[in-house]
Scaffold this active site. Structure first.
Site, mmCIF file in Angstrom:
data_model
loop_
_atom_site.group_PDB
_atom_site.id
_atom_site.type_symbol
_atom_site.label_atom_id
_atom_site.label_comp_id
_atom_site.label_asym_id
_atom_site.label_seq_id
_atom_site.Cartn_x
_atom_site.Cartn_y
_atom_site.Cartn_z
ATOM 1 N N GLU A 86 0.824 -1.253 0.043
ATOM 2 C CA GLU A 86 0.105 0.115 -0.066
ATOM 3 C C GLU A 86 0.764 1.394 -0.122
ATOM 4 O O GLU A 86 0.389 2.186 0.173
ATOM 5 C CB GLU A 86 -0.869 0.136 1.259
ATOM 6 C CG GLU A 86 -1.924 -1.138 1.412
ATOM 7 C CD GLU A 86 -3.014 -1.177 0.082
ATOM 8 O OE1 GLU A 86 -2.885 -0.456 -0.597
ATOM 9 O OE2 GLU A 86 -3.940 -1.996 0.386
ATOM 10 N N HIS A 105 -3.144 2.835 8.198
ATOM 11 C CA HIS A 105 -4.195 1.814 7.491
ATOM 12 C C HIS A 105 -4.438 0.566 8.133
ATOM 13 O O HIS A 105 -3.201 0.015 8.522
ATOM 14 C CB HIS A 105 -3.533 1.751 6.090
ATOM 15 C CG HIS A 105 -4.550 0.627 5.257
ATOM 16 N ND1 HIS A 105 -5.818 0.843 5.205
ATOM 17 C CD2 HIS A 105 -4.004 -0.660 4.813
ATOM 18 C CE1 HIS A 105 -6.317 -0.387 4.287
ATOM 19 N NE2 HIS A 105 -5.108 -0.979 4.339
ATOM 20 N N HIS A 107 -7.382 -2.816 8.874
ATOM 21 C CA HIS A 107 -8.773 -3.353 8.318
ATOM 22 C C HIS A 107 -9.628 -3.619 9.560
ATOM 23 O O HIS A 107 -10.102 -4.878 10.197
ATOM 24 C CB HIS A 107 -8.525 -4.795 7.839
ATOM 25 C CG HIS A 107 -7.826 -4.526 6.461
ATOM 26 N ND1 HIS A 107 -7.226 -5.687 5.829
ATOM 27 C CD2 HIS A 107 -7.320 -3.449 5.805
ATOM 28 C CE1 HIS A 107 -6.633 -5.196 4.817
ATOM 29 N NE2 HIS A 107 -6.721 -4.015 4.664
ATOM 30 N N TYR A 126 -21.713 13.286 17.282
ATOM 31 C CA TYR A 126 -20.929 14.428 17.327
ATOM 32 C C TYR A 126 -19.325 14.145 17.162
ATOM 33 O O TYR A 126 -18.537 15.013 16.450
ATOM 34 C CB TYR A 126 -21.067 15.383 18.455
ATOM 35 C CG TYR A 126 -20.086 14.864 19.865
ATOM 36 C CD1 TYR A 126 -18.667 15.253 20.008
ATOM 37 C CD2 TYR A 126 -20.875 13.956 20.745
ATOM 38 C CE1 TYR A 126 -18.101 15.022 21.146
ATOM 39 C CE2 TYR A 126 -19.962 13.634 21.777
ATOM 40 C CZ TYR A 126 -18.866 13.938 21.878
ATOM 41 O OH TYR A 126 -18.046 13.821 23.042
ATOM 42 N N HIS A 168 -12.524 -2.649 1.373
ATOM 43 C CA HIS A 168 -11.199 -2.800 1.701
ATOM 44 C C HIS A 168 -11.049 -2.658 3.439
ATOM 45 O O HIS A 168 -11.037 -3.444 4.147
ATOM 46 C CB HIS A 168 -10.410 -1.822 1.162
ATOM 47 C CG HIS A 168 -8.822 -2.201 1.002
ATOM 48 N ND1 HIS A 168 -7.961 -1.711 0.148
ATOM 49 C CD2 HIS A 168 -8.191 -2.373 2.301
ATOM 50 C CE1 HIS A 168 -6.917 -1.872 0.498
ATOM 51 N NE2 HIS A 168 -6.861 -2.357 1.772
ATOM 52 N N TYR A 221 -10.227 19.981 20.877
ATOM 53 C CA TYR A 221 -10.702 18.714 21.411
ATOM 54 C C TYR A 221 -9.669 17.422 21.027
ATOM 55 O O TYR A 221 -9.118 17.581 20.059
ATOM 56 C CB TYR A 221 -12.086 18.478 20.953
ATOM 57 C CG TYR A 221 -12.621 17.384 21.667
ATOM 58 C CD1 TYR A 221 -13.474 17.266 22.466
ATOM 59 C CD2 TYR A 221 -12.481 16.084 20.774
ATOM 60 C CE1 TYR A 221 -14.081 16.329 23.198
ATOM 61 C CE2 TYR A 221 -13.145 14.772 21.443
ATOM 62 C CZ TYR A 221 -14.068 14.969 22.367
ATOM 63 O OH TYR A 221 -14.574 13.896 22.900
#
Length: 227
Positions: A86, A105, A107, A126, A168, A221
């Protein structure tokens, strides 16, 4: 304090940074947001990126195994392990978003389930605002490792810090490695809650005005990057 939180951006290639990436990979699996070696992490290190190698179990990974690749897209130095398949979209994100210093990345199960349905996460909570807008979009499907997938993901991330990837998984970005990892954990939690709400009925979606108020509040935040 995690290894990742002890190394502060702007990052430069070092053993401590490489170890922090490995530590983040181990945290990702321990948190249950990734399985085996299916996920991958990259960080901006000066004018290069460091990315996890292909197919190496995280508990067997050593700092020297991380792959160093030029951010200008030129050929990587010889004698290294093969980078994650990737790597093209990691490189594309870091090229397109100069403020991003880390890409995660994975899964995660609920993110992947929504991605299989090609279902974006709307303003059902939110915390959607933690990802830069009033939804978490789904990047269009393309073959893993392909240029088209890189284009699809960078398009989805234009105004967001995270997206799902059709059929994916998910990708999150951050100004630091801890923040990118924090976002992946939050994204999976959000996806799990949204999926559960769909089994109970029709979730109420916050209005644009309500989300605009939250997005403004999100300026201060979440995980703080201490300097």
């Amino acid at each position: 304090m995690t290894e990742a939180s002890q190394v502060k951006p702007p990052y430069q290639d070092s053993t401590s940074l490489r170890q922090a990436v490995i530590g983040a990979c181990l945290e990702m699996n321990a948190a249950g947001i990734n399985q085996g070696t299916s996920g991958n992490i990259s960080v901006r290190a000066g004018d290069h990126m460091l990315i996890t190698p292909s197919g190496v179990p995280y508990d067997q990974m050593a700092p020297e195994m991380l792959v160093k690749m030029p951010l200008d897209g030129s050929e990587a130095p010889a004698g290294q392990l093969k980078p994650s398949t990737e790597w093209p979209f990691h490189l594309a994100i870091l090229q397109a978003k100069p403020a991003v210093n880390a890409v995660v990345h994975a899964h995660p199960v609920y993110c992947s389930a929504l991605a299989m349905n090609r279902q974006a996460i709307p303003a059902c909570h939110y915390l959607v605002a933690a990802f830069g807008g009033s939804d978490v979009p789904v990047a269009d499907y393309a073959l893993f490792g392909s240029r088209q997938l890189s284009e699809n993901i960078t398009r989805a991330l234009q105004t967001r810090s995270a997206c799902l990837m059709a059929n994916h998984g998910a990708v999150t970005t951050g100004e630091s490695l801890p923040r990118a990892l924090w976002r992946m954990v939050e994204l999976e939690t959000l996806a799990k809650g949204y999926a559960a709400s769909l089994t109970l009925g029709k979730p109420h979606i916050l209005s644009e005005d309500e989300m605009a108020e939250v997005i403004a509040a999100f300026a201060d935040y979440g995980l703080k990057d201490s300097r």
